[in-house]
Design a protein around this motif. Structure first.
Motif, mmCIF file in Angstrom:
data_model
loop_
_atom_site.group_PDB
_atom_site.id
_atom_site.type_symbol
_atom_site.label_atom_id
_atom_site.label_comp_id
_atom_site.label_asym_id
_atom_site.label_seq_id
_atom_site.Cartn_x
_atom_site.Cartn_y
_atom_site.Cartn_z
ATOM 1 N N LEU A 1 3.027 -14.778 12.637
ATOM 2 C CA LEU A 1 3.654 -13.653 12.933
ATOM 3 C C LEU A 1 3.233 -12.658 11.938
ATOM 4 N N GLU A 2 2.609 -11.792 12.177
ATOM 5 C CA GLU A 2 2.056 -10.536 11.483
ATOM 6 C C GLU A 2 3.058 -9.537 11.475
ATOM 7 N N CYS A 3 3.588 -9.167 10.379
ATOM 8 C CA CYS A 3 4.734 -8.248 9.729
ATOM 9 C C CYS A 3 4.232 -6.955 9.157
ATOM 10 N N ASP A 4 4.583 -5.688 9.468
ATOM 11 C CA ASP A 4 4.442 -4.473 8.805
ATOM 12 C C ASP A 4 5.861 -3.832 8.468
ATOM 13 N N VAL A 5 6.027 -3.563 7.371
ATOM 14 C CA VAL A 5 7.415 -3.078 7.255
ATOM 15 C C VAL A 5 7.199 -1.801 6.129
ATOM 16 N N THR A 6 7.489 -0.371 6.799
ATOM 17 C CA THR A 6 7.286 0.662 5.820
ATOM 18 C C THR A 6 8.746 1.346 5.397
ATOM 19 N N TYR A 7 8.684 1.584 4.179
ATOM 20 C CA TYR A 7 9.739 2.275 3.502
ATOM 21 C C TYR A 7 9.116 3.875 3.325
ATOM 22 N N THR A 8 9.892 4.779 3.843
ATOM 23 C CA THR A 8 9.465 6.269 3.764
ATOM 24 C C THR A 8 10.690 6.875 2.939
ATOM 25 N N LEU A 9 10.614 7.333 1.849
ATOM 26 C CA LEU A 9 11.577 8.343 1.205
ATOM 27 C C LEU A 9 11.125 9.806 1.203
ATOM 28 N N ASP A 10 11.799 10.309 2.381
ATOM 29 C CA ASP A 10 11.351 11.695 2.804
ATOM 30 C C ASP A 10 12.380 12.759 2.045
ATOM 31 N N ASP A 11 11.834 14.227 2.396
ATOM 32 C CA ASP A 11 12.565 15.312 1.623
ATOM 33 C C ASP A 11 13.730 15.517 2.534
ATOM 34 N N VAL B 1 7.088 10.349 0.485
ATOM 35 C CA VAL B 1 6.423 9.389 -0.189
ATOM 36 C C VAL B 1 6.749 7.935 0.447
ATOM 37 N N GLY B 2 5.869 7.015 0.495
ATOM 38 C CA GLY B 2 6.323 5.598 0.943
ATOM 39 C C GLY B 2 5.458 4.677 0.753
ATOM 40 N N ILE B 3 5.861 3.404 1.015
ATOM 41 C CA ILE B 3 5.293 2.168 0.713
ATOM 42 C C ILE B 3 5.167 1.244 1.920
ATOM 43 N N ARG B 4 3.812 0.660 2.377
ATOM 44 C CA ARG B 4 4.027 -0.166 3.329
ATOM 45 C C ARG B 4 3.789 -1.539 2.939
ATOM 46 N N GLU C 1 0.732 -1.190 -0.091
ATOM 47 C CA GLU C 1 0.090 -0.104 0.022
ATOM 48 C C GLU C 1 0.807 1.210 -0.065
ATOM 49 N N THR C 2 0.895 2.052 -0.972
ATOM 50 C CA THR C 2 1.514 3.301 -1.003
ATOM 51 C C THR C 2 0.858 4.436 -0.490
ATOM 52 N N PHE C 3 1.778 5.587 0.161
ATOM 53 C CA PHE C 3 1.054 6.728 0.831
ATOM 54 C C PHE C 3 2.017 8.000 0.306
#
Length: 375
Positions: A163-173, A144-147, A136-138
């Motif tokens: 195991l429930e895993c969430d990893v978020t990549y955020t490319l910030d300014d 900007v980022g992707i979850r 899921e993008t945001f």
């Protein structure tokens, strides 16, 4: 479509495109992210792989600075699967090695998949690096980022619990890539998640990383045996080739007549971050990497107690990357923030145990800049 070839000028935002299909027919997507500071990144929902990452040099020229392939076929090829260098992938349930593929929890021996000699490595034969994640993008005001989300079933690769895993990549300014990890379980299980990108700040396919300068905020490391398993000792880096407490050219000591370097064929060791003894949840600087010709600099901050410096020793020239260049030994290096290798079998190491009702949370931040000289 190639993930690496495009104009230096890209509008900030996110786009999505097809990246191929898995052998079972499931479609795989590629997500293109760009921020306002010139950073560009391509991520696929297969393995959470960072396929490319473009950063400017001191003259503003962009180059792709991570190793990888231009299409999904490269990551699915038998040659890659056999070598499995984990280019750019998310690693779990347990990053690094677990001795003999087993550990004891509450008096019960848990046996994991053995995929590295006698040992368990990077989550097993089909770890998180080979799973299709939900994506899921945001977008928000400063980046900007992707979850990415993946549910690892009870018994997968031998691990207990769902195991429930969430990893978020955020490319910030702020010219940074921030990775947030989060996981919960319904049974006690070891968890150690990381990201396995190989960096070459001169540009992917440009040759050896031995000319890079590295600083690690670590006054100790964990020595290994012939199977690359920690011996349990925590050894001072003082007066050894493992002393990176000041900016040091990697190639200056990588061939030193040191038993630890000979066992690994270079650097493939966990460094004990000085500021994390005892452990802390605070995000602090762990490493600084600098490449003199381009002026590119990478700073790694993390909440983890360890960082694995791997100098790409096992790259053997059998794989050809995005720029059609052969990946030879030391074509890239990994800086994997982590808990210590084999922590489930070493009670004096920081615990990797996650219990029901608790939440595994960690953060790592890669910040890119340029500088004429190492600071």
């Amino acid at each position: 479509m190639s993930s690496s070839a495009s104009s230096d000028t890209v509008a900030p935002g996110i786009s999505r495109e097809a990246f191929g299909h898995l052998p079972d027919g499931r479609p795989v997507s590629l997500f293109r992210l760009a921020n306002r500071q010139g950073l560009r990144m391509c991520v696929t929902d297969y393995g959470g792989i960072i396929v490319s990452l473009h950063a400017p040099d001191r003259d503003g020229k962009l180059a792709d600075i991570v190793l990888g392939f231009p299409d999904l076929d490269g990551y699915l090829s038998p040659l890659y699967q056999q070598a499995n260098p984990y280019f750019g992938a998310l690693i779990g349930r347990y990053a690094n090695r677990i001795a003999d593929g087993c550990f004891t929890e509450n008096g019960t021996t848990c046996r994991l998949t053995v995929n590295d000699g006698d040992n368990h490595l990077h989550g097993g034969a089909r770890g998180f690096s080979q799973r299709l994640w939900q994506a899921e993008t945001f977008e928000h005001d400063d980046g900007v980022g992707i979850r990415l989300r993946y549910i690892s079933a009870d018994g997968e690769e031998g691990y207990p619990g769902c195991l429930e895993c969430d990893v978020t990549y955020t490319l910030d300014d702020d010219k940074a890539l921030t990775i947030d990890y989060r996981a919960t379980t319904d049974r006690t299980t070891p968890v150690n998640l990381t990201q396995h990108s190989y960096f070459n700040l001169a540009g992917e396919g440009s040759g050896s990383i031995e000319g890079h300068y590295l600083q690690l905020n670590a006054d100790a490391f964990t020595p290994i045996d012939r199977g690359l398993i920690p011996t349990g000792e925590i050894r001072s880096v003082a007066d050894t080739p493992f002393d990176f407490t000041t900016m040091t050219r990697i190639g200056d000591r990588i061939e030193a007549p040191d038993e630890q370097l000979q066992l690994a064929g270079g650097y493939d060791h966990n460094f004990v971050l000085a500021w994390q003894t005892p452990p802390s949840d605070e995000l602090r600087l762990a490493a600084r990497l600098w490449e003199p010709d381009s002026g590119r600099q990478l700073e790694v901050a993390t909440s983890k107690p360890g960082i694995q410096f791997y100098s790409g020793n096992s790259l053997d020239g059998s794989l050809i990357g995005k720029s059609n260049q052969t990946y030879r030994p030391r074509s890239g290096l990994a800086l994997e923030t982590q808990l210590f290798p084999d922590s489930p079998n070493n009670s004096h190491f920081p615990t990797a145990r996650l219990r029901p009702g608790d939440t595994y949370v960690s953060r790592t931040r890669y910040r890119f800049s340029t500088d004429q000289e190492p600071r």
